[in-house]
Design a protein around this motif. Sequence first.
Motif, PDB file in Angstrom:
ATOM      1  N   GLN A 138      53.066 -32.138  80.164  1.00 52.18           N
ATOM      2  CA  GLN A 138      53.572 -31.153  81.060  1.00 52.18           C
ATOM      3  C   GLN A 138      54.850 -30.704  80.983  1.00 52.18           C
ATOM      4  OE1 GLN A 138      53.321 -31.984  85.456  1.00 52.18           O
ATOM      5  NE2 GLN A 138      52.612 -29.906  85.710  1.00 52.18           N
ATOM      6  N   GLU A 139      55.795 -31.706  80.755  1.00 48.18           N
ATOM      7  CA  GLU A 139      57.160 -31.421  80.582  1.00 48.18           C
ATOM      8  C   GLU A 139      57.345 -30.908  79.076  1.00 48.18           C
ATOM      9  OE1 GLU A 139      61.674 -33.698  80.740  1.00 48.18           O
ATOM     10  OE2 GLU A 139      59.755 -34.567  81.498  1.00 48.18           O
ATOM     11  N   ARG A 140      56.869 -31.400  78.001  1.00 48.61           N
ATOM     12  CA  ARG A 140      57.192 -30.971  76.880  1.00 48.61           C
ATOM     13  C   ARG A 140      56.610 -29.528  76.493  1.00 48.61           C
ATOM     14  NH1 ARG A 140      55.236 -33.755  72.620  1.00 48.61           N
ATOM     15  NH2 ARG A 140      54.022 -35.403  73.800  1.00 48.61           N
ATOM     16  N   LEU A 141      55.282 -29.300  77.043  1.00 51.51           N
ATOM     17  CA  LEU A 141      54.487 -28.080  76.587  1.00 51.51           C
ATOM     18  C   LEU A 141      54.646 -27.088  77.853  1.00 51.51           C
ATOM     19  CD1 LEU A 141      51.527 -30.029  74.957  1.00 51.51           C
ATOM     20  CD2 LEU A 141      53.648 -29.307  73.969  1.00 51.51           C
ATOM     21  N   ASP A 142      55.158 -27.173  78.855  1.00 50.43           N
ATOM     22  CA  ASP A 142      55.289 -26.218  80.053  1.00 50.43           C
ATOM     23  C   ASP A 142      53.952 -26.032  80.391  1.00 50.43           C
ATOM     24  OD1 ASP A 142      56.604 -24.878  81.981  1.00 50.43           O
ATOM     25  OD2 ASP A 142      56.493 -22.987  80.661  1.00 50.43           O
ATOM     26  N   LEU A 143      53.186 -27.144  80.928  1.00 57.66           N
ATOM     27  CA  LEU A 143      51.623 -26.845  81.305  1.00 57.66           C
ATOM     28  C   LEU A 143      51.693 -26.916  82.867  1.00 57.66           C
ATOM     29  CD1 LEU A 143      49.855 -29.229  78.963  1.00 57.66           C
ATOM     30  CD2 LEU A 143      49.840 -26.988  78.730  1.00 57.66           C
ATOM     31  N   SER A 144      50.652 -26.000  83.451  1.00 55.71           N
ATOM     32  CA  SER A 144      50.208 -26.267  84.696  1.00 55.71           C
ATOM     33  C   SER A 144      49.097 -27.029  84.837  1.00 55.71           C
ATOM     34  CB  SER A 144      50.302 -24.924  85.166  1.00 55.71           C
ATOM     35  OG  SER A 144      51.317 -24.081  85.107  1.00 55.71           O
ATOM     36  N   TYR A 145      48.949 -27.954  85.956  1.00 53.44           N
ATOM     37  CA  TYR A 145      47.714 -28.603  86.145  1.00 53.44           C
ATOM     38  C   TYR A 145      47.049 -28.302  87.591  1.00 53.44           C
ATOM     39  CZ  TYR A 145      49.300 -31.978  82.503  1.00 53.44           C
ATOM     40  OH  TYR A 145      50.045 -32.529  81.325  1.00 53.44           O
TER      41      TYR A 145
END
Length: 322
Positions: A195-202
């Motif tokens: 999430q931090e590296r790829l700027d993901l939302s979960y």
Amino acid sequence: MSDNVIEVDGLEVVFTSRRGLRTRRLRAIDGVSFAVRKGETFGLVGESGGGKSTLVRTLFGINKPTAGKIEILGQDLATLSPRQRRALRNRVQLVFQDPYSSLDPRMTAHDIVAEPLWIAGGYTKARVVELLDQVGLTSDVLQRKPAEFSGGQRQRLGIARALALEPEVLVLDEPVSALDASVQAQVINLLEDLQERLDLSYLFIAHDLSVVRHLCDRVGVLHLGKLVEIGDTATVFAAPAHPYTRALLAAVPIPDPHQRARDASLLVRGELPDAANPPSGCTFRTRCPEAQPVCAATEPTLSPVAGEHTVSCLFPLERITQ
């Protein structure tokens, strides 16, 4: 422009079946509204049969909404053409609960991860190796089949497949519930790192509140197809306002034998009511230790307790009883 990657407004999903002259209507999702903000992890929790899986299936178009609106990445699902829906699916991916049944046992790890790239275009073996590396697997596993992996490795493989098309949103349907506790921690740490590296939302679907407490920024509590409480995770866990939320928290095992056990009166008694014939008024009242006669006649709605902390209860609790 909205910062929300998922917006659900007044969603209803009703399943209808006919037996002879009688029609049975099961309201699986009943007026649910919530939003997932960009970069956050929003958790949805509740008992089995509460509507979590139905909600996920509706987000991905498997179930058709009876009413309400779903917007994903600013696009209204109801207005999209089949081509636009396919394009949107590249940006929103699903990680399944069971890391074995969600993988084709006949395919190698290479083919499982490569398949989305073959379909969408842009396949290279180097990209497959890169995806495996992102989830902590090496190129040595390319020719292995799912049966040759441990449960944790299979879930990593499923996550790699979900990341293949560089999505912006991952919907995680109880992704660690089938794993051992030590492996759960490893996969949770992986999800946080990705999430931090790829700027993901979960959007994180779960029934394990200890995992939700660690991973989620905000949480919504789902009971019999209705959201009964929404708020910042720290606030909801420290001061649950709905008796159902308090009961879920009281049911979490306490690993420390020296810690005083929680009050057994907080625990939920009885079975989840039939969604085709729910109780009148508050649907939790038949199992609620705080229920009053008015609860049978009046259906509560989500109302603010403090700030963004909202609860659907006529007699909200301000803090957990110690």
